[in-house]
Scaffold this motif. Structure first.
Motif: not given
Length: 246
Positions: A61-69, A117-120, A225-235
């Motif tokens: 699956r390729i998520p393409t809509a970029r209006r959300h974070l 882990l928790i998602l935002l 790392g604990v306290g760090d955050m990153r965007p979810l990858s496309r995959e």
């Protein structure tokens, strides 16, 4: 089905999603590697709606809509898993790197003394489906517990337990390490009930000393790392969309 006179050219959508250059995307289409809504695209110039059409390359699956974070955060112990707290306790929005200018909300909860882990996100439908019990998103935890956990305890946990609010049947239970004073147990389950892992271990007389959520579906803590955050990858995002039928 997207109107052929509207929408965006498929190769442009793939390029904007970071899959490949437009030229490489055209080659993928020629090779029959691209699907739109379950149909293999066999001609160039196909127009799609990137917000609603389901696009896959080589089955992924390729998520393409970029209006959300979409972010994954490794929550520290002692932080309340909300974006604000009326009692003034440290919360998710207080962590360095969390974009306070965006209207983000958390997906699911962790109790204050649990890390991991928790998602935002700002995608309400995604958040709703990720937490809805019907989609059964698997979550994994690593629990440091008191005392020596033997095979009998692992078998009991694996078989399932009945707690005060009903039965619980974990998907897997694995003993990682055991010593006389403490043991490490990995538990994976679809359950989302409050403090479920802590209550499971209490019921077998091995109270949790420290608890971390290490995975949510395909998303794993890895080197975050604990306290760090990153965007979810496309995959990762594509797999999560598939899990919750988006």
């Amino acid at each position: 089905m997207t109107d052929v006179k509207q929408g965006v050219r498929l190769q442009k959508v793939l390029a904007q999603a970071g899959v490949a250059s437009r030229r490489a995307a055209e080659e993928m289409i020629d090779e029959g590697r691209v699907e739109v809504n379950g149909e293999i695209v066999i001609v160039q110039g196909r127009r799609v709606d990137p917000e609603h059409d389901e696009i896959r390359v080589d089955g992924s699956r390729i998520p393409t809509a970029r209006r959300h974070l979409y972010y994954v955060l490794n929550k520290p112990r002692g932080v309340v898993s909300t974006m604000d707290d009326p009692d003034g306790r440290a919360c998710l929005a207080d962590l360095e790197g969390v974009p306070n200018h965006e209207r983000l909300f958390h997906v699911g909860r962790l109790d204050t003394e649990t890390e991991g882990l928790i998602l935002l996100t700002n995608d309400g439908e995604f958040a709703h489906r990720m937490t809805h019990p019907s989609y059964k998103v698997l979550k994994s935890y690593l629990a440091e517990v008191e005392g020596f956990v033997d095979d009998k305890v692992i078998r009991r946990l694996t078989k399932g337990l009945t707690l005060e609010d009903g039965p619980v049947h974990p998907d897997s239970v694995r003993l990682v390490q055991a010593s006389e004073m403490k043991s490490l147990v990995e538990i994976s389950l679809h359950e989302g009930r409050n403090r479920i892992v802590r209550r499971m271990m209490d019921s077998v007389a091995h109270p949790v000393r420290r608890l971390s959520r290490t995975a949510i579906g395909p998303v794993r803590v890895g080197r975050l790392g604990v306290g760090d955050m990153r965007p979810l990858s496309r995959e990762e995002l594509g797999k999560l969309f598939d899990l919750v039928d988006l």
